[in-house]
Design an enzyme around this catalytic site. Structure first.
Site, PDB file in Angstrom:
ATOM      1  N   CYS B 108     -16.992  -6.621  -9.248  1.00  0.00           N
ATOM      2  CA  CYS B 108     -17.340  -5.257  -9.627  1.00  0.00           C
ATOM      3  C   CYS B 108     -17.013  -4.397  -8.427  1.00  0.00           C
ATOM      4  O   CYS B 108     -17.712  -4.422  -7.430  1.00  0.00           O
ATOM      5  CB  CYS B 108     -18.823  -5.123  -9.992  1.00  0.00           C
ATOM      6  SG  CYS B 108     -19.293  -3.409 -10.284  1.00  0.00           S
ATOM      7  N   CYS B 111     -19.935  -1.283  -7.920  1.00  0.00           N
ATOM      8  CA  CYS B 111     -21.237  -1.605  -7.343  1.00  0.00           C
ATOM      9  C   CYS B 111     -21.471  -3.100  -7.434  1.00  0.00           C
ATOM     10  O   CYS B 111     -21.011  -3.850  -6.601  1.00  0.00           O
ATOM     11  CB  CYS B 111     -22.348  -0.805  -8.000  1.00  0.00           C
ATOM     12  SG  CYS B 111     -22.324  -0.768  -9.793  1.00  0.00           S
ATOM     13  N   SER B 112     -22.134  -3.541  -8.464  1.00  0.00           N
ATOM     14  CA  SER B 112     -22.451  -4.961  -8.544  1.00  0.00           C
ATOM     15  C   SER B 112     -22.765  -5.367  -9.974  1.00  0.00           C
ATOM     16  O   SER B 112     -23.632  -6.195 -10.197  1.00  0.00           O
ATOM     17  CB  SER B 112     -23.636  -5.269  -7.658  1.00  0.00           C
ATOM     18  OG  SER B 112     -24.712  -4.438  -8.047  1.00  0.00           O
ATOM     19  N   CYS B 113     -22.096  -4.762 -10.946  1.00  0.00           N
ATOM     20  CA  CYS B 113     -22.322  -5.135 -12.336  1.00  0.00           C
ATOM     21  C   CYS B 113     -22.024  -6.631 -12.474  1.00  0.00           C
ATOM     22  O   CYS B 113     -21.028  -7.120 -11.950  1.00  0.00           O
ATOM     23  CB  CYS B 113     -21.425  -4.327 -13.263  1.00  0.00           C
ATOM     24  SG  CYS B 113     -21.800  -2.573 -13.175  1.00  0.00           S
TER      25      CYS B 113
END
Lengths: 118, 206
Positions: B108, B111-113
Protein backbone atom coordinates in the site's frame (compact mmCIF):
# COMPACT_ATOMS: atom_id res chain seq x y z
CA UNK A 1 18.59 -1.98 4.89
CA UNK A 2 16.81 -4.81 6.60
CA UNK A 3 13.18 -4.73 5.63
CA UNK A 4 11.81 -7.81 7.18
CA UNK A 5 11.35 -9.86 10.33
CA UNK A 6 14.05 -12.41 10.94
CA UNK A 7 11.81 -15.45 10.50
CA UNK A 8 8.70 -15.99 8.44
CA UNK A 9 7.04 -18.61 10.59
CA UNK A 10 3.84 -20.52 9.78
CA UNK A 11 0.89 -18.17 10.02
CA UNK A 12 -0.47 -17.86 13.53
CA UNK A 13 2.48 -19.45 15.33
CA UNK A 14 3.76 -18.10 18.63
CA UNK A 15 6.94 -16.62 17.15
CA UNK A 16 5.07 -13.79 15.50
CA UNK A 17 5.66 -10.33 16.89
CA UNK A 18 2.77 -8.74 18.85
CA UNK A 19 0.49 -6.53 16.79
CA UNK A 20 0.66 -3.55 19.15
CA UNK A 21 3.86 -2.34 20.81
CA UNK A 22 2.05 -0.43 23.57
CA UNK A 23 -1.49 -0.47 24.97
CA UNK A 24 -2.28 3.06 23.77
CA UNK A 25 -1.71 1.93 20.19
CA UNK A 26 -4.32 -0.79 20.60
CA UNK A 27 -6.79 1.71 22.07
CA UNK A 28 -6.19 4.27 19.34
CA UNK A 29 -6.66 1.54 16.74
CA UNK A 30 -9.89 0.29 18.31
CA UNK A 31 -11.39 3.79 18.62
CA UNK A 32 -11.08 4.28 14.87
CA UNK A 33 -12.69 0.89 14.16
CA UNK A 34 -15.53 1.72 16.59
CA UNK A 35 -16.16 5.21 15.15
CA UNK A 36 -16.17 3.82 11.64
CA UNK A 37 -18.72 1.20 12.68
CA UNK A 38 -20.87 4.05 13.97
CA UNK A 39 -20.54 5.53 10.47
CA UNK A 40 -18.90 8.74 11.64
CA UNK A 41 -16.66 8.45 8.61
CA UNK A 42 -16.11 6.10 5.70
CA UNK A 43 -13.02 3.97 5.49
CA UNK A 44 -11.84 5.98 2.49
CA UNK A 45 -12.07 9.17 4.53
CA UNK A 46 -10.05 7.45 7.21
CA UNK A 47 -7.39 6.21 4.78
CA UNK A 48 -7.12 9.74 3.42
CA UNK A 49 -6.66 11.26 6.89
CA UNK A 50 -4.08 8.62 7.81
CA UNK A 51 -2.06 8.90 4.62
CA UNK A 52 -2.03 12.68 4.96
CA UNK A 53 -0.55 12.40 8.49
CA UNK A 54 1.99 9.82 7.28
CA UNK A 55 3.00 12.15 4.47
CA UNK A 56 3.43 15.04 6.93
CA UNK A 57 5.56 12.89 9.24
CA UNK A 58 7.70 11.74 6.33
CA UNK A 59 8.24 15.33 5.25
CA UNK A 60 9.43 16.10 8.77
CA UNK A 61 11.70 13.07 8.53
CA UNK A 62 10.08 11.11 11.35
CA UNK A 63 8.29 8.35 9.56
CA UNK A 64 8.98 5.61 12.04
CA UNK A 65 6.01 5.97 14.33
CA UNK A 66 3.01 4.68 12.54
CA UNK A 67 0.58 4.82 15.47
CA UNK A 68 1.51 8.44 16.21
CA UNK A 69 0.26 9.17 12.71
CA UNK A 70 -2.80 7.03 13.41
CA UNK A 71 -3.56 9.07 16.53
CA UNK A 72 -2.96 12.38 14.76
CA UNK A 73 -5.36 11.31 11.99
CA UNK A 74 -8.03 10.37 14.53
CA UNK A 75 -7.58 13.73 16.22
CA UNK A 76 -7.86 15.58 12.93
CA UNK A 77 -11.17 13.85 12.20
CA UNK A 78 -12.49 14.60 15.69
CA UNK A 79 -11.62 18.29 15.46
CA UNK A 80 -12.64 18.47 11.80
CA UNK A 81 -16.11 17.16 12.60
CA UNK A 82 -16.42 19.60 15.52
CA UNK A 83 -16.79 16.80 18.05
CA UNK A 84 -14.27 18.60 20.24
CA UNK A 85 -11.78 21.43 19.71
CA UNK A 86 -8.04 20.81 20.01
CA UNK A 87 -7.91 22.98 23.15
CA UNK A 88 -10.26 20.56 24.95
CA UNK A 89 -8.11 17.62 23.94
CA UNK A 90 -4.97 19.41 25.18
CA UNK A 91 -6.59 20.26 28.52
CA UNK A 92 -7.82 16.71 29.07
CA UNK A 93 -4.44 15.26 28.11
CA UNK A 94 -2.75 17.33 30.80
CA UNK A 95 -5.48 16.39 33.29
CA UNK A 96 -4.83 12.70 32.62
CA UNK A 97 -1.09 13.22 33.15
CA UNK A 98 -1.67 15.00 36.48
CA UNK A 99 -4.10 12.26 37.50
CA UNK A 100 -1.49 9.61 36.70
CA UNK A 101 1.16 11.32 38.83
CA UNK A 102 -1.30 11.67 41.72
CA UNK A 103 -2.34 8.02 41.60
CA UNK A 104 -0.54 5.69 44.02
CA UNK A 105 1.43 2.90 42.39
CA UNK A 106 -0.58 -0.22 41.69
CA UNK A 107 -3.94 1.50 41.53
CA UNK A 108 -5.86 2.21 38.35
CA UNK A 109 -5.42 5.74 37.03
CA UNK A 110 -8.69 7.65 37.09
CA UNK A 111 -9.39 11.12 35.81
CA UNK A 112 -10.98 11.93 39.20
CA UNK A 113 -7.48 11.69 40.70
CA UNK A 114 -6.42 14.89 38.93
CA UNK A 115 -5.74 17.31 41.83
CA UNK A 116 -6.59 20.34 39.63
CA UNK A 117 -9.86 18.90 38.44
CA UNK A 118 -12.64 21.48 38.36
CA UNK B 1 19.10 -2.70 43.43
CA UNK B 2 17.87 0.27 45.46
CA UNK B 3 14.44 1.46 44.55
CA UNK B 4 14.22 5.11 45.48
CA UNK B 5 11.11 7.12 46.03
CA UNK B 6 11.46 9.11 42.85
CA UNK B 7 11.36 5.98 40.70
CA UNK B 8 8.29 4.87 42.47
CA UNK B 9 6.35 8.03 41.70
CA UNK B 10 7.15 7.71 38.06
CA UNK B 11 5.59 4.28 37.83
CA UNK B 12 2.31 5.97 37.10
CA UNK B 13 3.53 8.56 34.65
CA UNK B 14 1.57 8.59 31.41
CA UNK B 15 3.60 9.36 28.33
CA UNK B 16 2.13 12.07 26.08
CA UNK B 17 0.69 9.61 23.56
CA UNK B 18 -0.95 7.43 26.20
CA UNK B 19 -2.42 10.51 27.91
CA UNK B 20 -3.73 11.83 24.61
CA UNK B 21 -5.42 8.54 23.81
CA UNK B 22 -7.11 8.64 27.22
CA UNK B 23 -8.23 12.21 26.57
CA UNK B 24 -9.82 11.22 23.25
CA UNK B 25 -11.40 8.19 24.86
CA UNK B 26 -12.89 10.38 27.61
CA UNK B 27 -14.32 12.85 25.10
CA UNK B 28 -15.77 10.18 22.81
CA UNK B 29 -17.25 8.24 25.73
CA UNK B 30 -18.83 11.35 27.25
CA UNK B 31 -20.41 12.18 23.88
CA UNK B 32 -21.76 8.64 23.65
CA UNK B 33 -19.78 7.90 20.48
CA UNK B 34 -17.85 4.96 21.85
CA UNK B 35 -18.39 2.40 24.56
CA UNK B 36 -15.22 1.50 26.50
CA UNK B 37 -16.31 -2.13 26.67
CA UNK B 38 -16.65 -2.27 22.89
CA UNK B 39 -13.15 -0.80 22.59
CA UNK B 40 -11.77 -3.58 24.79
CA UNK B 41 -13.58 -6.18 22.69
CA UNK B 42 -12.11 -4.80 19.45
CA UNK B 43 -8.60 -4.85 20.91
CA UNK B 44 -9.06 -8.43 22.07
CA UNK B 45 -10.32 -9.51 18.67
CA UNK B 46 -7.34 -8.09 16.83
CA UNK B 47 -4.80 -9.25 19.41
CA UNK B 48 -6.01 -12.82 19.62
CA UNK B 49 -8.68 -13.82 17.12
CA UNK B 50 -7.92 -12.22 13.79
CA UNK B 51 -4.62 -13.13 12.24
CA UNK B 52 -2.88 -14.71 9.29
CA UNK B 53 -4.18 -18.12 10.33
CA UNK B 54 -7.47 -17.07 8.68
CA UNK B 55 -5.74 -16.39 5.39
CA UNK B 56 -3.82 -19.67 5.65
CA UNK B 57 -7.16 -21.50 5.84
CA UNK B 58 -8.35 -19.73 2.70
CA UNK B 59 -5.17 -20.67 0.84
CA UNK B 60 -5.23 -24.30 2.01
CA UNK B 61 -8.83 -24.63 0.89
CA UNK B 62 -8.01 -23.13 -2.50
CA UNK B 63 -5.15 -25.62 -2.90
CA UNK B 64 -7.28 -28.63 -2.06
CA UNK B 65 -10.67 -27.68 -3.53
CA UNK B 66 -10.72 -26.69 -7.20
CA UNK B 67 -14.30 -25.41 -6.97
CA UNK B 68 -13.40 -23.10 -4.09
CA UNK B 69 -10.29 -21.97 -5.93
CA UNK B 70 -12.40 -20.94 -8.93
CA UNK B 71 -14.83 -19.09 -6.69
CA UNK B 72 -11.93 -17.32 -4.95
CA UNK B 73 -10.60 -16.22 -8.33
CA UNK B 74 -13.99 -14.94 -9.45
CA UNK B 75 -15.36 -13.39 -6.25
CA UNK B 76 -12.83 -13.43 -3.42
CA UNK B 77 -15.02 -11.31 -1.11
CA UNK B 78 -17.83 -13.89 -1.16
CA UNK B 79 -15.58 -16.97 -1.14
CA UNK B 80 -13.65 -15.67 1.87
CA UNK B 81 -16.84 -14.60 3.66
CA UNK B 82 -18.15 -18.18 3.26
CA UNK B 83 -15.39 -19.25 5.66
CA UNK B 84 -16.53 -16.65 8.17
CA UNK B 85 -13.90 -13.99 7.48
CA UNK B 86 -15.45 -10.65 6.56
CA UNK B 87 -13.86 -7.25 6.54
CA UNK B 88 -15.21 -4.74 9.02
CA UNK B 89 -14.43 -1.87 6.70
CA UNK B 90 -16.66 -3.18 3.94
CA UNK B 91 -13.65 -3.54 1.69
CA UNK B 92 -13.56 -5.85 -1.30
CA UNK B 93 -11.05 -8.63 -1.57
CA UNK B 94 -9.21 -9.87 -4.61
CA UNK B 95 -7.18 -13.07 -4.59
CA UNK B 96 -4.14 -13.10 -6.85
CA UNK B 97 -2.64 -16.48 -7.67
CA UNK B 98 1.08 -17.05 -7.99
CA UNK B 99 2.22 -19.28 -10.85
CA UNK B 100 5.56 -20.15 -12.39
CA UNK B 101 5.06 -17.28 -14.82
CA UNK B 102 3.79 -14.61 -12.45
CA UNK B 103 4.65 -13.71 -8.87
CA UNK B 104 2.33 -11.28 -7.09
CA UNK B 105 3.45 -8.74 -4.51
CA UNK B 106 1.14 -6.56 -2.41
CA UNK B 107 1.88 -3.09 -1.09
CA UNK B 108 0.00 0.00 0.00
CA UNK B 109 1.97 2.96 -1.25
CA UNK B 110 -0.41 5.48 0.32
CA UNK B 111 -0.59 4.26 3.90
CA UNK B 112 -1.08 0.71 5.07
CA UNK B 113 -4.29 -0.72 3.64
CA UNK B 114 -4.14 -4.42 4.37
CA UNK B 115 -6.58 -7.36 4.33
CA UNK B 116 -7.20 -7.37 8.09
CA UNK B 117 -9.92 -10.02 8.03
CA UNK B 118 -7.57 -12.66 6.63
CA UNK B 119 -4.12 -11.47 7.73
CA UNK B 120 -4.73 -9.52 10.94
CA UNK B 121 -2.83 -6.26 11.31
CA UNK B 122 0.15 -5.51 9.07
CA UNK B 123 3.72 -6.20 10.16
CA UNK B 124 6.00 -3.23 10.86
CA UNK B 125 7.92 -3.50 7.59
CA UNK B 126 4.70 -3.35 5.54
CA UNK B 127 4.01 0.11 6.99
CA UNK B 128 7.59 1.33 6.56
CA UNK B 129 8.44 3.99 3.95
CA UNK B 130 11.25 1.92 2.34
CA UNK B 131 8.92 -0.98 1.60
CA UNK B 132 6.08 1.25 0.45
CA UNK B 133 8.22 3.17 -1.98
CA UNK B 134 10.61 0.46 -3.18
CA UNK B 135 8.11 -2.35 -3.73
CA UNK B 136 6.85 -0.51 -6.80
CA UNK B 137 10.17 0.82 -8.14
CA UNK B 138 12.33 -2.23 -7.48
CA UNK B 139 10.19 -5.25 -6.59
CA UNK B 140 12.92 -7.74 -7.49
CA UNK B 141 15.40 -6.02 -5.19
CA UNK B 142 12.85 -5.89 -2.35
CA UNK B 143 12.03 -9.57 -2.81
CA UNK B 144 15.72 -10.47 -2.70
CA UNK B 145 15.90 -8.89 0.76
CA UNK B 146 13.18 -11.27 1.83
CA UNK B 147 15.25 -14.13 0.34
CA UNK B 148 12.69 -14.52 -2.41
CA UNK B 149 14.78 -15.12 -5.51
CA UNK B 150 12.79 -15.65 -8.67
CA UNK B 151 13.91 -16.78 -12.10
CA UNK B 152 14.46 -13.90 -14.52
CA UNK B 153 11.60 -15.30 -16.60
CA UNK B 154 9.09 -14.89 -13.78
CA UNK B 155 7.08 -11.73 -14.16
CA UNK B 156 6.49 -9.75 -10.94
CA UNK B 157 3.17 -8.03 -10.62
CA UNK B 158 2.76 -5.41 -7.88
CA UNK B 159 -0.70 -4.70 -6.48
CA UNK B 160 -1.28 -1.38 -4.71
CA UNK B 161 -3.99 -1.74 -2.05
CA UNK B 162 -6.63 0.87 -1.37
CA UNK B 163 -9.24 1.46 1.29
CA UNK B 164 -11.80 -0.26 -0.95
CA UNK B 165 -9.80 -3.10 -2.45
CA UNK B 166 -7.30 -5.36 -0.70
CA UNK B 167 -5.34 -8.30 -2.02
CA UNK B 168 -4.55 -11.79 -0.82
CA UNK B 169 -1.75 -13.66 -2.56
CA UNK B 170 -2.32 -17.38 -3.06
CA UNK B 171 1.22 -18.81 -3.10
CA UNK B 172 2.25 -21.75 -5.26
CA UNK B 173 1.45 -25.04 -3.55
CA UNK B 174 4.77 -26.52 -2.41
CA UNK B 175 6.15 -29.61 -4.10
CA UNK B 176 5.68 -32.84 -2.22
CA UNK B 177 2.49 -31.67 -0.50
CA UNK B 178 0.12 -33.84 -2.56
CA UNK B 179 -0.67 -36.22 0.29
CA UNK B 180 -1.48 -33.52 2.84
CA UNK B 181 -5.01 -32.68 3.91
CA UNK B 182 -6.38 -29.16 4.24
CA UNK B 183 -5.46 -28.86 7.92
CA UNK B 184 -1.87 -29.96 7.27
CA UNK B 185 -1.60 -27.62 4.29
CA UNK B 186 -2.62 -24.70 6.50
CA UNK B 187 0.64 -25.12 8.43
CA UNK B 188 2.67 -24.55 5.27
CA UNK B 189 1.22 -21.10 4.62
CA UNK B 190 3.14 -18.18 6.08
CA UNK B 191 1.94 -14.62 6.45
CA UNK B 192 4.62 -13.32 4.10
CA UNK B 193 3.67 -15.87 1.45
CA UNK B 194 0.19 -14.27 1.39
CA UNK B 195 1.69 -10.78 0.88
CA UNK B 196 4.08 -12.05 -1.77
CA UNK B 197 7.27 -11.54 0.23
CA UNK B 198 7.71 -15.25 0.90
CA UNK B 199 7.01 -18.75 -0.36
CA UNK B 200 4.86 -21.37 1.27
CA UNK B 201 6.99 -23.72 3.38
CA UNK B 202 8.05 -27.14 2.07
CA UNK B 203 6.35 -30.03 3.86
CA UNK B 204 8.35 -31.68 6.65
CA UNK B 205 9.60 -35.08 5.52
CA UNK B 206 8.40 -37.88 7.80
Amino acid sequence: MNLHDPVDAPAGSATETPVFAEPWQAEAFAMVVALHERKLFTWSEWAQALSSEIKKAETRGEASNYYQCWLAALESLITGMNIAPKSDIDLLTRAWQRAALATPHGQPIRLENDPDRL
Amino acid sequence: MPHDHDDHQHDNELDPMAARVRALETILTEKGLIDPLAIDAIVETYETKVGPRNGAKVVAKAWSDAGFSEWLKRDATAAIASLGFSGRQGEHMQAVFNTEETHNLVVCTLCSCYPWSVLGLPPVWYKSPPYRSRAVIDPRGVLAEFDVILPETTHIRVWDSTAELRYLVVPVRPEGSDDLNEEQLTDLVTRNSMIGTGFALPPVKP
